[in-house]
Design a protein around this motif. Sequence first.
Motif, PDB file in Angstrom:
ATOM      1  N   LYS A 275       0.835  -1.208   0.000  1.00  0.00           N
ATOM      2  CA  LYS A 275       0.000   0.000   0.000  1.00  0.00           C
ATOM      3  C   LYS A 275       0.868   1.256   0.000  1.00  0.00           C
ATOM      4  CE  LYS A 275      -3.840  -0.325   0.176  1.00  0.00           C
ATOM      5  NZ  LYS A 275      -4.804  -0.605  -0.906  1.00  0.00           N
ATOM      6  N   LYS A 276       1.903   1.265   0.823  1.00  0.00           N
ATOM      7  CA  LYS A 276       2.773   2.442   0.914  1.00  0.00           C
ATOM      8  C   LYS A 276       3.549   2.643  -0.393  1.00  0.00           C
ATOM      9  CE  LYS A 276       4.732   3.290   4.932  1.00  0.00           C
ATOM     10  NZ  LYS A 276       5.489   3.127   6.218  1.00  0.00           N
ATOM     11  N   ALA A 277       3.983   1.533  -1.011  1.00  0.00           N
ATOM     12  CA  ALA A 277       4.705   1.637  -2.279  1.00  0.00           C
ATOM     13  C   ALA A 277       3.801   2.203  -3.368  1.00  0.00           C
ATOM     14  CB  ALA A 277       5.242   0.269  -2.688  1.00  0.00           C
ATOM     15  N   ALA A 278       2.540   1.778  -3.405  1.00  0.00           N
ATOM     16  CA  ALA A 278       1.608   2.281  -4.402  1.00  0.00           C
ATOM     17  C   ALA A 278       1.330   3.765  -4.202  1.00  0.00           C
ATOM     18  CB  ALA A 278       0.299   1.483  -4.352  1.00  0.00           C
ATOM     19  N   LEU A 279       1.154   4.182  -2.962  1.00  0.00           N
ATOM     20  CA  LEU A 279       0.923   5.601  -2.678  1.00  0.00           C
ATOM     21  C   LEU A 279       2.122   6.446  -3.094  1.00  0.00           C
ATOM     22  CD1 LEU A 279      -0.828   5.438   0.816  1.00  0.00           C
ATOM     23  CD2 LEU A 279      -1.846   6.232  -1.319  1.00  0.00           C
ATOM     24  N   ALA A 280       3.317   5.911  -2.873  1.00  0.00           N
ATOM     25  CA  ALA A 280       4.526   6.647  -3.257  1.00  0.00           C
ATOM     26  C   ALA A 280       4.670   6.733  -4.765  1.00  0.00           C
ATOM     27  CB  ALA A 280       5.751   5.967  -2.647  1.00  0.00           C
ATOM     28  N   ALA A 281       4.155   5.730  -5.489  1.00  0.00           N
ATOM     29  CA  ALA A 281       4.279   5.701  -6.950  1.00  0.00           C
ATOM     30  C   ALA A 281       3.271   6.606  -7.650  1.00  0.00           C
ATOM     31  CB  ALA A 281       4.141   4.269  -7.454  1.00  0.00           C
ATOM     32  N   GLY A 282       2.225   7.037  -6.944  1.00  0.00           N
ATOM     33  CA  GLY A 282       1.273   7.963  -7.552  1.00  0.00           C
ATOM     34  C   GLY A 282      -0.103   7.367  -7.748  1.00  0.00           C
ATOM     35  N   MET A 297      -7.720   1.079   4.474  1.00  0.00           N
ATOM     36  CA  MET A 297      -6.305   1.304   4.740  1.00  0.00           C
ATOM     37  C   MET A 297      -5.717   2.372   3.829  1.00  0.00           C
ATOM     38  SD  MET A 297      -5.254  -0.117   7.392  1.00  0.00           S
ATOM     39  CE  MET A 297      -3.590   0.462   7.121  1.00  0.00           C
ATOM     40  N   SER A 298      -6.122   2.412   2.571  1.00  0.00           N
ATOM     41  CA  SER A 298      -5.605   3.446   1.671  1.00  0.00           C
ATOM     42  C   SER A 298      -6.032   4.830   2.131  1.00  0.00           C
ATOM     43  CB  SER A 298      -6.100   3.191   0.238  1.00  0.00           C
ATOM     44  OG  SER A 298      -5.516   2.024  -0.299  1.00  0.00           O
ATOM     45  N   VAL A 299      -7.302   4.950   2.502  1.00  0.00           N
ATOM     46  CA  VAL A 299      -7.808   6.234   2.989  1.00  0.00           C
ATOM     47  C   VAL A 299      -7.097   6.621   4.278  1.00  0.00           C
ATOM     48  CG1 VAL A 299      -9.861   7.456   3.830  1.00  0.00           C
ATOM     49  CG2 VAL A 299     -10.051   5.902   1.881  1.00  0.00           C
ATOM     50  N   LEU A 300      -6.884   5.638   5.162  1.00  0.00           N
ATOM     51  CA  LEU A 300      -6.208   5.916   6.425  1.00  0.00           C
ATOM     52  C   LEU A 300      -4.755   6.334   6.192  1.00  0.00           C
ATOM     53  CD1 LEU A 300      -6.114   5.951   9.501  1.00  0.00           C
ATOM     54  CD2 LEU A 300      -5.651   3.486   9.453  1.00  0.00           C
ATOM     55  N   LEU A 301      -4.061   5.670   5.278  1.00  0.00           N
ATOM     56  CA  LEU A 301      -2.669   6.024   4.993  1.00  0.00           C
ATOM     57  C   LEU A 301      -2.561   7.438   4.432  1.00  0.00           C
ATOM     58  CD1 LEU A 301      -1.253   2.691   3.522  1.00  0.00           C
ATOM     59  CD2 LEU A 301      -0.491   3.841   5.589  1.00  0.00           C
ATOM     60  N   LYS A 302      -3.497   7.812   3.551  1.00  0.00           N
ATOM     61  CA  LYS A 302      -3.484   9.167   3.010  1.00  0.00           C
ATOM     62  C   LYS A 302      -3.716  10.187   4.121  1.00  0.00           C
ATOM     63  CE  LYS A 302      -5.229   7.743  -1.538  1.00  0.00           C
ATOM     64  NZ  LYS A 302      -6.404   7.787  -2.463  1.00  0.00           N
ATOM     65  N   ALA A 303      -4.675   9.889   5.004  1.00  0.00           N
ATOM     66  CA  ALA A 303      -4.950  10.807   6.114  1.00  0.00           C
ATOM     67  C   ALA A 303      -3.757  10.874   7.056  1.00  0.00           C
ATOM     68  CB  ALA A 303      -6.201  10.353   6.866  1.00  0.00           C
ATOM     69  N   ASN A 304      -3.084   9.748   7.243  1.00  0.00           N
ATOM     70  CA  ASN A 304      -1.937   9.706   8.145  1.00  0.00           C
ATOM     71  C   ASN A 304      -0.769  10.535   7.596  1.00  0.00           C
ATOM     72  OD1 ASN A 304      -0.980   8.582  10.659  1.00  0.00           O
ATOM     73  ND2 ASN A 304       0.446   7.344   9.468  1.00  0.00           N
ATOM     74  N   MET A 305      -0.618  10.544   6.279  1.00  0.00           N
ATOM     75  CA  MET A 305       0.452  11.325   5.655  1.00  0.00           C
ATOM     76  C   MET A 305       0.228  12.824   5.862  1.00  0.00           C
ATOM     77  SD  MET A 305       0.808   9.110   2.125  1.00  0.00           S
ATOM     78  CE  MET A 305       1.827  10.332   1.304  1.00  0.00           C
TER      79      MET A 305
END
Length: 546
Positions: A275-282, A297-305
């Motif tokens: 998930k983190k690798a995909a978010l970093a890739a765009g 989890m994707s929504v949470l990771l974006k909010a966490n960033m």
Amino acid sequence: MFGLLSVSQAAVLALVLWAFWRLVRFYVLPSTLDNVPGPEPSSIIWGDITKLFGSHSRAFHMDLWRRFPPVVKIKTFLGQRMLYVYDPKAMHHIIVKDQYLYEETPTFLNFNRLVFGPSLLSSLGEEHRQQRKLLNPVFHINHMRHMSTTFYRITHRLRNTLRRKVSDGPKEIEMLDWITRTALELLAQGGLGTSFDTLDDDNPHPLVRDLKALVPSSRPFFILARFLPIERLARVGSAKLRRWVVDHIPSRRLHRVVAIVDHLENVNKGVLARKKAALAAGDEAVMEQVGEGKDIMSVLLKANMKASEHDKMSDEELLGHMSSLMFAAMETTSGALARILHLLAQHPEVQEKLRQEIIEARRGGDVDYDELVALPYLEAVCRESMRVHSPAGMMSRMTREDVVLPLSSPIKGNDGTMMNEIAVPKDTVVTIGILASNCNQDLWGPDALEWKPERWLKPLPETVTEAHIPGVYSNLMTFLGGGRACIGFKFSQMEMKIVLSVLLETFRFKLSDKEVTWNLGGLQAPAVGKDGRAEMPLVVELVSPQ
């Protein structure tokens, strides 16, 4: 040898003195709880703890409801006093008004931290509030709407597989296994943005087996954790040393629990890394993943960033949330869905009425989220099932200081005086009777113990609405309330309704010739046979054979 024997003797002596002190403290020394009515303990050592929390404890609970007021004193291990509460005003103070005076028990917190890591299930106070602040938005209604498409797609897989199995006539199918697999896959795709199970064969993902085995495998250690300083032990030495000690304890059951925890952690570490690798890739990489970036989890990771350094969650916390969410959501939803299917098999007239509502709404296609949640009879069936057969029958808290617990109505004390409030000492375990409240005949009427979905198609009794039960869902305590209410209850409701709408349109469910009993200890679960196998066989047939 003599020195070792002396150490052993000292340890035994210390244990005996500790037990003796507890017996004196709880059986001899007075307490402000002594005037609260309750049953005589069935054992001086264990009290009624096994009767209250055992797998076959429903009869004991019903006896408490019949014989005592909605606040009951129960003796537990070595005479320790515990309160069993389902008085509405008292529950409001416990979980809403004075919720920070009634926190989760150390046993619950320590066990969940050891098994899942830091998460909502193992945090208190400000830490818990900060975690919910970040997690609340990911369970927003807009995300539920988006995930409904994913949930339908998964449920169609289940329907297609079951249809193949019964294409040549009705068959007995062990539905608990299929419902559990489906619940895990719904969570995997909607919650974690990954996939574990195609649902097209008889080979479940190993996580299903492990997660189902976690509670029965760890139950003895959960009980043991009540009497050990787990939090202090967890800080002794390095993590490597503590793991070495655990690995060398001669207990096959303990090693099974450790293996389950390791498996769960390794799976989630892989998911989180992807998930983190995909978010970093765009955005393009995110859209190519399961869930297309709309999973929890994707929504949470974006909010966490985007969160401040003070509010940001560590990877350890994220992994803890993933593990606890995976376990809690799968176990509660699969148990609730299995119970509803079993009830519909027991009440074919209700099943047929619900099927007709679903067929009319679906008109051969999937129903959108807003229309689905508004179907009146489907809602009535789900609410009544959550009322009479709440997946969790109890939830415990512990007082952090001396506190006064007010009551809705006075109760008669053991000395004959009427009590409007109870002085509760610090470190008292207070168990909220979820089922007791949901089935309270003084509120719901003389038929409160009966499963009647139709009761929700008319106004509820004034005794219910005026009681101001502090639950977040339909005057029920099923999902609790206050700051520790179930954060994913709408997610769970959507899962249940989508699965029911798809399956009932296609299949008719009937009872098999195997007797299914439901265990109450911990989370309610179906069992078959003398050995109590976790199963729920039902006869499944096509509504319209092709």
